[in-house]
Design a protein around this motif. Structure first.
Motif, PDB file in Angstrom:
ATOM      1  N   GLU A 226      -0.771   4.688   5.920  1.00 42.35           N
ATOM      2  CA  GLU A 226      -2.178   5.071   5.766  1.00 42.35           C
ATOM      3  C   GLU A 226      -2.275   6.363   4.936  1.00 42.35           C
ATOM      4  N   THR A 227      -1.431   7.305   5.258  1.00 39.98           N
ATOM      5  CA  THR A 227      -1.412   8.598   4.566  1.00 39.98           C
ATOM      6  C   THR A 227      -1.082   8.413   3.085  1.00 39.98           C
ATOM      7  N   ALA A 228      -0.129   7.522   2.809  1.00 42.60           N
ATOM      8  CA  ALA A 228       0.293   7.317   1.419  1.00 42.60           C
ATOM      9  C   ALA A 228      -0.852   6.735   0.584  1.00 42.60           C
ATOM     10  N   TRP A 229      -1.588   5.793   1.164  1.00 43.92           N
ATOM     11  CA  TRP A 229      -2.714   5.216   0.400  1.00 43.92           C
ATOM     12  C   TRP A 229      -3.780   6.287   0.151  1.00 43.92           C
ATOM     13  N   LYS A 230      -4.073   7.073   1.171  1.00 40.29           N
ATOM     14  CA  LYS A 230      -5.080   8.127   1.000  1.00 40.29           C
ATOM     15  C   LYS A 230      -4.635   9.139  -0.054  1.00 40.29           C
ATOM     16  N   LEU A 231      -3.357   9.496  -0.023  1.00 43.71           N
ATOM     17  CA  LEU A 231      -2.865  10.448  -1.021  1.00 43.71           C
ATOM     18  C   LEU A 231      -2.997   9.851  -2.429  1.00 43.71           C
ATOM     19  N   ALA A 232      -2.622   8.577  -2.566  1.00 46.73           N
ATOM     20  CA  ALA A 232      -2.696   7.940  -3.890  1.00 46.73           C
ATOM     21  C   ALA A 232      -4.135   7.994  -4.421  1.00 46.73           C
ATOM     22  N   LYS A 233      -5.084   7.699  -3.542  1.00 45.43           N
ATOM     23  CA  LYS A 233      -6.492   7.727  -3.981  1.00 45.43           C
ATOM     24  C   LYS A 233      -6.891   9.136  -4.403  1.00 45.43           C
ATOM     25  N   GLN A 234      -6.554  10.113  -3.562  1.00 51.44           N
ATOM     26  CA  GLN A 234      -6.994  11.479  -3.870  1.00 51.44           C
ATOM     27  C   GLN A 234      -6.282  12.019  -5.112  1.00 51.44           C
ATOM     28  N   TYR A 235      -5.005  11.696  -5.226  1.00 53.74           N
ATOM     29  CA  TYR A 235      -4.244  12.179  -6.383  1.00 53.74           C
ATOM     30  C   TYR A 235      -4.925  11.755  -7.685  1.00 53.74           C
ATOM     31  N   TYR A 236      -5.309  10.470  -7.749  1.00 49.90           N
ATOM     32  CA  TYR A 236      -5.920  10.006  -8.999  1.00 49.90           C
ATOM     33  C   TYR A 236      -7.322  10.587  -9.184  1.00 49.90           C
ATOM     34  N   LYS A 237      -8.018  10.860  -8.093  1.00 50.98           N
ATOM     35  CA  LYS A 237      -9.330  11.516  -8.226  1.00 50.98           C
ATOM     36  C   LYS A 237      -9.162  12.926  -8.783  1.00 50.98           C
TER      37      LYS A 237
ATOM     38  N   LYS B  44      -8.928   4.685  -9.973  1.00 49.95           N
ATOM     39  CA  LYS B  44      -7.680   4.090  -9.469  1.00 49.95           C
ATOM     40  C   LYS B  44      -7.638   4.238  -7.944  1.00 49.95           C
ATOM     41  N   HIS B  45      -7.788   3.133  -7.244  1.00 45.49           N
ATOM     42  CA  HIS B  45      -7.815   3.196  -5.774  1.00 45.49           C
ATOM     43  C   HIS B  45      -7.188   1.966  -5.109  1.00 45.49           C
ATOM     44  N   LYS B  46      -6.971   0.891  -5.872  1.00 48.88           N
ATOM     45  CA  LYS B  46      -6.491  -0.354  -5.242  1.00 48.88           C
ATOM     46  C   LYS B  46      -4.979  -0.296  -4.993  1.00 48.88           C
ATOM     47  N   VAL B  47      -4.534  -1.182  -4.114  1.00 47.25           N
ATOM     48  CA  VAL B  47      -3.097  -1.255  -3.821  1.00 47.25           C
ATOM     49  C   VAL B  47      -2.610  -2.706  -3.884  1.00 47.25           C
ATOM     50  N   ILE B  48      -1.339  -2.824  -4.196  1.00 45.65           N
ATOM     51  CA  ILE B  48      -0.706  -4.148  -4.263  1.00 45.65           C
ATOM     52  C   ILE B  48       0.483  -4.140  -3.310  1.00 45.65           C
ATOM     53  N   SER B  49       0.627  -5.227  -2.565  1.00 46.96           N
ATOM     54  CA  SER B  49       1.788  -5.378  -1.674  1.00 46.96           C
ATOM     55  C   SER B  49       2.144  -6.860  -1.646  1.00 46.96           C
ATOM     56  N   ARG B  50       3.100  -7.232  -0.778  1.00 51.71           N
ATOM     57  CA  ARG B  50       3.642  -8.592  -0.882  1.00 51.71           C
ATOM     58  C   ARG B  50       3.233  -9.498   0.281  1.00 51.71           C
ATOM     59  N   ALA B  51       3.197 -10.776  -0.019  1.00 48.71           N
ATOM     60  CA  ALA B  51       2.857 -11.780   0.990  1.00 48.71           C
ATOM     61  C   ALA B  51       3.800 -11.675   2.181  1.00 48.71           C
TER      62      ALA B  51
ATOM     63  N   ALA C 208      -3.926   1.975  -7.865  1.00 51.48           N
ATOM     64  CA  ALA C 208      -3.309   3.268  -7.574  1.00 51.48           C
ATOM     65  C   ALA C 208      -1.845   3.147  -7.153  1.00 51.48           C
ATOM     66  N   ALA C 209      -1.504   2.115  -6.382  1.00 49.25           N
ATOM     67  CA  ALA C 209      -0.150   2.097  -5.800  1.00 49.25           C
ATOM     68  C   ALA C 209       0.335   0.687  -5.489  1.00 49.25           C
ATOM     69  N   VAL C 210       1.658   0.561  -5.476  1.00 49.63           N
ATOM     70  CA  VAL C 210       2.327  -0.671  -5.036  1.00 49.63           C
ATOM     71  C   VAL C 210       3.156  -0.296  -3.815  1.00 49.63           C
ATOM     72  N   PHE C 211       2.975  -1.017  -2.709  1.00 49.02           N
ATOM     73  CA  PHE C 211       3.734  -0.753  -1.472  1.00 49.02           C
ATOM     74  C   PHE C 211       4.773  -1.856  -1.285  1.00 49.02           C
ATOM     75  N   LEU C 212       6.048  -1.470  -1.257  1.00 44.68           N
ATOM     76  CA  LEU C 212       7.121  -2.452  -1.089  1.00 44.68           C
ATOM     77  C   LEU C 212       8.164  -1.913  -0.125  1.00 44.68           C
ATOM     78  N   GLU C 213       8.677  -2.777   0.742  1.00 48.38           N
ATOM     79  CA  GLU C 213       9.848  -2.396   1.540  1.00 48.38           C
ATOM     80  C   GLU C 213      11.106  -2.655   0.707  1.00 48.38           C
ATOM     81  N   PRO C 214      12.126  -1.818   0.845  1.00 52.83           N
ATOM     82  CA  PRO C 214      13.385  -2.096   0.127  1.00 52.83           C
ATOM     83  C   PRO C 214      13.922  -3.489   0.483  1.00 52.83           C
ATOM     84  N   VAL C 215      13.970  -3.788   1.800  1.00 52.57           N
ATOM     85  CA  VAL C 215      14.265  -5.144   2.282  1.00 52.57           C
ATOM     86  C   VAL C 215      13.070  -5.520   3.154  1.00 52.57           C
TER      87      VAL C 215
END
Ligand SMILES: Cc1ncc(COP(=O)(O)O)c(C=O)c1O
Length: 479
Positions: A144-155, A162-169, A242-249
């Protein structure tokens, strides 16, 4: 979407609460368990199954015991947490010492020594210039913190759209409503819609279920999967992402390691479109794959790491978001600040326990132990591939998923009813009865998940394999 062991379990007759109730009855009547189908604990007359709540009372090393004295292998380190094993007195002592010295102080404009020391240690262990640590109480808050930071950073840096995020199925990133938007499991989300808008999904790296033409070429599959991220950024508009969220595995779905070249290509894409790469290492950090941070295991440098679970081996809760110097830069100026925080984020007791936990990692060479033994763990589990129901064994480090299939040749999976009978009707209970605590999960295709404490070796790998074999060889009879 429940993942609990719905086990038929006779209550112990001699463990009571201070109010004189049987623990199992007080659990049934007062405790609201997480992601748990409570009907199984209700009486038969009420439409329930009359099962008793399994109660774990004690742990030592890689073993746990229930309230009847039965012993189990902790095949999941609690919940991907107890890296150094149960029963470490020095972690209990570190907690007690800190509670006596300073039990609590927040990180709101003040600091305390253990949070400072832990921040410095995490920054030293993180790759690149990830030097700034924001503490939370767990993984979902870190996401949650990372998404908020990404939004604020770009603001703050002139790209306010830039505010949207991409992650995996099928990926799981936590339950706060922002983190839940990022999560890719429809069944975990549908009751809470509408969630935070702006979260989009791309295919994951399940090589076993890769499109047919890419199954024989892992590298091409990796390139294909990474390029779906570029495609999603293009679809949504690079100015909005704004961001892509991925787990290493990726955990959920049953351990999808990245194909070769995947993260290299993802990094390129993120750089090309100025999108932040968030490595969600809530499970994978702290030796689970072999390194302190799993991005090092796969040779990429993210912009943000989110982590939690293994940081204290679960002896006290804590989580963290670790951000690069670039992301902190705008916060060094004028009246700008990050309007975000948690009362218990970076709790002194948890920070002290984390320091002591990391001391154990260093003293006992746990990361090296994982690196040395992971191939043996894999080889041992791969013996199970001779069973008709075992379709795939995959993972990395001390983190494996075993996918169960109806037909090994066609890779046909089970339908919902079969999954229900197989996982809840048989496997969860049978595995527990066989003395193995692990997880039978159907958030994607049905898998058994294993993530034991990092202290085990070949004798325990063999033990886990033989318990799994004894249960899985009979599984088809229960469809
Ligand atoms: C990758 C990942 N992210 C986030 C979370 C959420 O962490 P927590 O349950 O500590 O909020 C989890 C939990 O399993 C996770 O596996």
């Amino acid at each position: 979407m429940t993942t609990e062991p719905s086990t038929v379990y006779e209550p112990s007759s001699d463990t009571h609460t201070p109010l004189g109730t049987l623990h199992s009855e007080a659990a049934r009547d007062h405790l609201w368990m997480h992601f748990t189908r409570h009907s199984v604990f209700e009486d038969h007359g009420e439409g329930g199954l009359g099962h008793s709540v399994p109660i774990i009372t004690r742990g030592e090393g890689h073993k746990i015991w229930d309230d009847r004295g039965n012993e189990y292998i902790d095949g999941l380190a609690g919940l991907f947490v107890v890296q150094v094993g149960h029963g470490r007195e020095e972690l209990a002592e570190a907690a007690a010492k800190q509670a006596k010295e300073l039990a609590f102080f927040p990180l709101w404009s003040y600091a305390h020594p253990r949070a400072i020391e832990l921040a410095e240690r995490l920054a030293a262990g993180a790759p690149g210039d990830l030097n700034r640590v924001f503490f939370t109480t767990g993984g979902g808050e870190a996401v949650e913190t990372a998404w908020k930071l990404a939004k604020q950073y770009y603001k703050l840096t002139g790209k306010p759209t830039k505010h949207k995020v991409i992650s995996r199925a099928v990926a799981y990133h936590g339950t706060p409503q922002g983190a839940l938007s990022i999560t890719g499991i429809p069944a975990a989300k549908e009751m809470f819609e509408p969630l935070v808008p702006g979260a989009f999904k791309v295919p994951n790296t399940n090589h076993y279920r890769a499109p047919e033409h890419l199954r024989d070429d892992e590298k091409a599959f990796g390139r294909w999967a990474a390029d779906r991220i570029a495609e999603a950024i293009e679809f949504e508009g690079p100015d909005t992402v704004a961001a892509v969220f991925l787990e290493p595995v990726q955990n959920s779905g049953g351990c999808f390691p990245p194909p070769p070249g995947y993260f290299e290509r993802v990094r390129e894409i993120c750089d090309e479109y100025d999108v932040l790469l968030v490595s969600d290492e809530v499970i994978c950090s702290f030796g689970r794959i072999g390194s302190m941070f799993a991005c090092d295991d796969f040779n990429y440098v993210p912009d943000i790491i989110t982590c939690a679970k293994g940081m204290t081996s679960g002896y006290s809760p804590i989580g963290a978001m670790i951000a690069s110097d670039r992301l902190f830069e705008p916060f060094k100026k004028g009246t700008t600040y990050f309007p975000h925080g948690y009362t218990f984020g970076g709790h002194p007791v948890s920070a002290a326990v984390a320091m002591a936990n990391l001391d154990i990692f260093e003293r006992e060479g746990l990361n090296q132990h994982v690196m040395d033994n992971a191939p043996k763990f894999r080889d041992t589990l791969e013996r199970l591939l001779d069973l008709p129901i075992v379709g795939d064994v995959r993972g990395a480090g001390y983190f494996y998923g075993i996918e169960l299939v109806k037909d090994k040749n066609t890779r046909e999976t089970f339908n919902d009813d079969e999954c229900e009978r197989l996982l809840r009707g048989y496997l969860s209970k049978a595995l527990f009865d066989a003395g193995l605590y692990c997880r039978a999960d159907d958030r994607g295709d049905p898998v058994i998940q294993l993530a034991p404490p990092l202290i085990i070796g070949q004798p325990e790998f063999d033990d886990i394999e033989s318990r799994l074999r004894s249960v899985l060889k009979d599984a088809e009879k229960h469809l």
